[in-house]
Design a protein around this motif. Structure first.
Motif, PDB file in Angstrom:
ATOM      1  N   HIS A   1       2.538  26.288 -12.419  1.00 59.23           N
ATOM      2  CA  HIS A   1       1.192  26.698 -12.029  1.00 59.23           C
ATOM      3  C   HIS A   1       0.177  25.562 -12.113  1.00 59.23           C
ATOM      4  O   HIS A   1      -1.005  25.763 -11.789  1.00 59.23           O
ATOM      5  N   SER A   2       0.620  24.381 -12.534  1.00 56.82           N
ATOM      6  CA  SER A   2      -0.266  23.216 -12.523  1.00 56.82           C
ATOM      7  C   SER A   2      -0.121  22.420 -11.234  1.00 56.82           C
ATOM      8  O   SER A   2      -0.896  21.501 -10.978  1.00 56.82           O
ATOM      9  N   MET A   3       0.868  22.773 -10.418  1.00 53.10           N
ATOM     10  CA  MET A   3       1.142  22.030  -9.183  1.00 53.10           C
ATOM     11  C   MET A   3       0.679  22.817  -7.969  1.00 53.10           C
ATOM     12  O   MET A   3       0.681  24.049  -7.968  1.00 53.10           O
ATOM     13  N   ASN A   4       0.326  22.082  -6.915  1.00 58.52           N
ATOM     14  CA  ASN A   4       0.121  22.750  -5.634  1.00 58.52           C
ATOM     15  C   ASN A   4       1.449  22.776  -4.885  1.00 58.52           C
ATOM     16  O   ASN A   4       2.457  22.231  -5.356  1.00 58.52           O
ATOM     17  N   GLU A   5       1.454  23.383  -3.729  1.00 58.41           N
ATOM     18  CA  GLU A   5       2.713  23.576  -2.996  1.00 58.41           C
ATOM     19  C   GLU A   5       3.371  22.239  -2.644  1.00 58.41           C
ATOM     20  O   GLU A   5       4.597  22.088  -2.762  1.00 58.41           O
ATOM     21  N   ARG A   6       2.575  21.289  -2.216  1.00 54.25           N
ATOM     22  CA  ARG A   6       3.134  19.999  -1.810  1.00 54.25           C
ATOM     23  C   ARG A   6       3.790  19.295  -2.990  1.00 54.25           C
ATOM     24  O   ARG A   6       4.903  18.758  -2.862  1.00 54.25           O
ATOM     25  N   GLU A   7       3.133  19.280  -4.112  1.00 48.32           N
ATOM     26  CA  GLU A   7       3.698  18.650  -5.304  1.00 48.32           C
ATOM     27  C   GLU A   7       4.971  19.358  -5.753  1.00 48.32           C
ATOM     28  O   GLU A   7       5.957  18.716  -6.139  1.00 48.32           O
ATOM     29  N   PHE A   8       4.947  20.672  -5.697  1.00 48.68           N
ATOM     30  CA  PHE A   8       6.118  21.464  -6.073  1.00 48.68           C
ATOM     31  C   PHE A   8       7.294  21.126  -5.157  1.00 48.68           C
ATOM     32  O   PHE A   8       8.431  20.929  -5.605  1.00 48.68           O
ATOM     33  N   ARG A   9       7.023  21.043  -3.870  1.00 49.86           N
ATOM     34  CA  ARG A   9       8.087  20.745  -2.912  1.00 49.86           C
ATOM     35  C   ARG A   9       8.671  19.359  -3.144  1.00 49.86           C
ATOM     36  O   ARG A   9       9.895  19.168  -3.108  1.00 49.86           O
ATOM     37  N   TYR A  10       7.820  18.372  -3.421  1.00 49.50           N
ATOM     38  CA  TYR A  10       8.301  17.024  -3.703  1.00 49.50           C
ATOM     39  C   TYR A  10       9.166  16.995  -4.959  1.00 49.50           C
ATOM     40  O   TYR A  10      10.184  16.298  -5.020  1.00 49.50           O
ATOM     41  N   LEU A  11       8.743  17.736  -5.974  1.00 51.80           N
ATOM     42  CA  LEU A  11       9.523  17.797  -7.212  1.00 51.80           C
ATOM     43  C   LEU A  11      10.912  18.364  -6.954  1.00 51.80           C
ATOM     44  O   LEU A  11      11.919  17.835  -7.445  1.00 51.80           O
ATOM     45  N   LEU A  12      10.990  19.440  -6.154  1.00 50.93           N
ATOM     46  CA  LEU A  12      12.293  20.045  -5.853  1.00 50.93           C
ATOM     47  C   LEU A  12      13.177  19.103  -5.045  1.00 50.93           C
ATOM     48  O   LEU A  12      14.387  19.020  -5.294  1.00 50.93           O
TER      49      LEU A  12
END
Length: 378
Positions: free
Chosen positions: A167-178
């Protein structure tokens, strides 16, 4: 890169979260995913039918038989099933608060079956072993990082912290992490197989994938979820058959595990793709709420704990009771395999439903009553 969501990101998240919510009330289990859990457990039992019995000792890819080919395909889905259970956990728990009561229920269930089954084998005449006593008393810590149960309990403890990250990430950051994590653990871990895998770390990755699906969805794949699932499953089966064929005609004397290569561990690329595609298909499957499916599915974890409890259980169940190995050369082996898996599942479900009703509910009800009666809880 900012870790704060913009209003647009937040609105998109809220929209996607709403779009992917179960079609039933939050207080009622979604029968589509409960049916999925039942099918997954049947897959895992089928996997154990093959790998936890002496049948695997008969496999010789240089001299294949029809029964060997059937068993190879029949037992493929164990690691894929594990992935799916963690995906379901991530999908639901990413928007829920951590519950100590739920955690202690899981711990109690694990230790209950470990202790009771151990004592039953001793009473039935099994020789006492200090090693087995040690494994019974320390079943959970010994399984951390080694087995599904111990690693899953660790994952459950990590949920509050993983959710804070989510919940600290936005969608783009989350996608990059995955993309980064899947690239390291699955892509590299499949094609450069020198490690890159550890149960707890991988479970966190799968949990994150389930959470991403819940928060943002995978519209392209969800729109064609059946095609995605069918393609993944066919490709996984093809990889098994191609490796089977390769070992037969190249004359390499090796174990059956090599034919399972692309699904042999939870992080292998085909195990991951099959898991995600199956989850997306069942998540969006439209079906009426069915109380019997929901009831039976509550025993899923218990089924795993009972039939896969220990070496003693595996020897007794697949060797002494069902006698898997004696059917290896039989023309009815397929029937024995199908009926055995179904029978094991139904018996374990019945046992666990009885445990829930007569053991778990009374104990935790008494605990809740005692807690509510303490001073300051009025």
């Amino acid at each position: 890169m900012s870790t704060l969501r913009t209003d647009k990101d937040a609105n998109k998240m809220n929209h996607e979260a709403t779009r992917t919510e179960p079609i039933v009330s939050p207080t009622v289990r979604s029968s589509n995913l409960e049916l999925f859990r039942i099918l997954l457990m049947l897959m895992i039992i089928a996997h154990h039918y093959v790998v936890n019995s002496e049948i695997a000792n008969f496999f010789n890819p240089t001299h294949p038989t029809a029964n060997m080919l059937f068993m190879t395909l029949y037992g493929w889905g164990g690691k894929t099933g594990i992935n799916c259970f963690v995906l379901i956990t991530g999908y639901f728990m990413c928007q829920k608060s951590f519950s100590w009561q739920k955690f202690f229920k899981l711990v109690f269930e694990v230790q209950f079956y470990t202790t009771v089954i151990y004592l039953l084998f001793l009473l039935s005449g099994r020789s006492f072993s200090w090693g087995e006593l040690y494994q019974m008393l320390l079943a959970i810590p010994l399984g951390v990082g080694q087995s599904f149960v111990g690693s899953f309990l660790c994952l459950y403890l990590l949920i509050p912290f993983v959710n804070k990250l989510i919940h600290s990430m936005n969608e783009r950051e989350f996608r990059y992490l995955l993309v980064l994590l899947v690239g390291i653990y699955s892509v590299i871990g499949t094609f450069i197989p020198f490690g890159f895998y550890e149960n707890i770390a991988w479970f966190v990755v799968i949990y994150l994938i389930g959470s991403y699906i819940r928060l943002y969805g995978m519209p392209i794949f969800s729109k064609h979820s059946f095609l995605f699932m069918a393609t993944s499953l066919i490709t996984a089966m093809a990889s098994i058959l191609l490796l089977f064929y390769f070992f037969k005609y190249r004359g390499i004397n090796t174990s059956i595990w090599d034919t399972y290569y692309f699904v042999s561990n939870s992080n292998k690329i085909m195990a991951l793709l099959c898991s995600v595609s199956m989850f997306l298909f069942f998540k969006d499957l439209k079906m009426k709420n069915n109380r019997w499916i929901n009831k039976i599915a509550t025993a899923t974890f218990g089924v795993l704990l009972i039939h896969g409890n220990s070496d003693a259980m595996r020897e007794w169940l697949w060797g002494d009771v069902l006698k898997n190995a004696s059917f290896y050369n039989s023309s009815y082996m397929w029937l024995h395999a199908l009926l055995s898996v179904l029978l094991v599942y139904l018996v374990c479900v019945a046992i666990d439903l009885l445990r829930i009703r007569f053991v778990e509910k009374p104990i935790f009800k008494a605990f809740d009553s005692s807690k509510s009666s303490r001073p300051g809880n009025e």
